[in-house]
Scaffold this active site. Structure first.
Site, short mmCIF file in Angstrom:
data_model
loop_
_atom_site.label_atom_id
_atom_site.label_comp_id
_atom_site.label_asym_id
_atom_site.label_seq_id
_atom_site.Cartn_x
_atom_site.Cartn_y
_atom_site.Cartn_z
N SER A 1 -4.52 -1.81 -7.32
CA SER A 1 -5.12 -2.41 -6.13
C SER A 1 -6.37 -3.22 -6.52
O SER A 1 -6.26 -4.15 -7.31
CB SER A 1 -5.42 -1.31 -5.10
OG SER A 1 -5.67 -1.85 -3.83
N HIS B 1 2.10 0.26 -0.23
CA HIS B 1 0.98 0.15 -1.18
C HIS B 1 0.66 1.50 -1.82
O HIS B 1 -0.26 1.61 -2.62
CB HIS B 1 -0.26 -0.42 -0.49
CG HIS B 1 -1.35 -0.84 -1.43
ND1 HIS B 1 -1.14 -1.71 -2.48
CD2 HIS B 1 -2.66 -0.50 -1.48
CE1 HIS B 1 -2.27 -1.91 -3.13
NE2 HIS B 1 -3.21 -1.18 -2.55
N ASP C 1 5.07 -4.38 -0.43
CA ASP C 1 3.63 -4.23 -0.59
C ASP C 1 2.97 -5.59 -0.34
O ASP C 1 3.03 -6.49 -1.18
CB ASP C 1 3.29 -3.71 -1.99
CG ASP C 1 1.83 -3.32 -2.13
OD1 ASP C 1 1.02 -3.69 -1.25
OD2 ASP C 1 1.48 -2.65 -3.13
#
EC number: 3.1.1.74
Length: 214
Positions: free
Chosen positions: A128, A196, A183
């Protein structure tokens, strides 16, 4: 009573001596400082956690990646080091998806490993916002330091689309960007969906890639 106690003690001692010695397993949790506290290994994994995650490795997929890599290559050969950075929500809003000063700190850490461990294979990874930190740290590194990076692997990469599916400055053959279907952050947004999460289940995929390059 004394006789019985002596017999019991002897039996326990004999049983203990006959038991196999179990090898101590080094497990990677939400915090790992194996380079800063233990120095060089054959492979040094530098990992940046996702936004608001705990420690310096996060809950997932950092620990899964570190443990799977140790299981594949041998714990004695791998040093896992989490990257110290704020991982704040606002950090995602910076140009390039991560604070410039924290990317500089990560870049310094990569250079430190390259300098102190001339024979080590360096792996950089992140999830991320941590993936964005990988992008920004690597792209600003010197050519000599980038050449020392054996593999770069990111998960749920917030900069995948912005950087054209690559980590700037790192050869495509050394790069793996892992994104779950659906995602949205991998599509250039900061919209968080269920897709995610769950990247720990894809640690094996990352390890296959890394093992082939170290």
């Amino acid at each position: 009573m004394q006789f019985s106690l002596s017999i019991a003690t002897a039996i326990l001692a004999a049983t203990a001596s006959a038991m196999p010695v179990l090898e101590t397993r080094q497990t990677v949790g939400t915090t790992a400082n194996e380079f800063t506290s233990g120095g060089c290994k054959d492979v040094v994994l530098l990992y940046a956690r996702g936004t608001t995650q705990a420690g310096n490795m996060g809950q997932e997929p950092g620990p899964e990646l570190g443990n799977a890599l140790k299981a594949r290559l041998g714990a004695a050969r791998v040093a896992v080091q989490g990257v110290a950075y704020s991982a704040s929500l606002l950090g995602n809003l910076n140009p390039g998806g991560a604070p410039a000063n924290e990317a500089t700190s990560f870049r310094t850490l990569i250079g430190q490993v390259a300098s102190q461990c001339p024979n080590a294979r360096i792996v950089v990874s992140g999830y991320s916002q941590g993936a964005a930190l990988v992008h920004r740290a690597v792209e600003g590194a010197t050519a000599a330091v980038r050449a020392r990076i054996a593999a770069g692997v990111t998960f749920g990469d917030t900069q995948k689309q912005q950087d054209g599916g690559r980590i700037p400055g790192l050869d495509a053959s050394k790069t793996l960007i892992i994104c779950n279907t659906g995602d949205r952050v991998c599509e250039g947004t900061l919209i968080i969906t269920a897709a995610h999460s769950g990247y720990g289940a894809r640690a094996g995929e990352a390890v296959d890639f890394i093992a082939a390059r170290v």
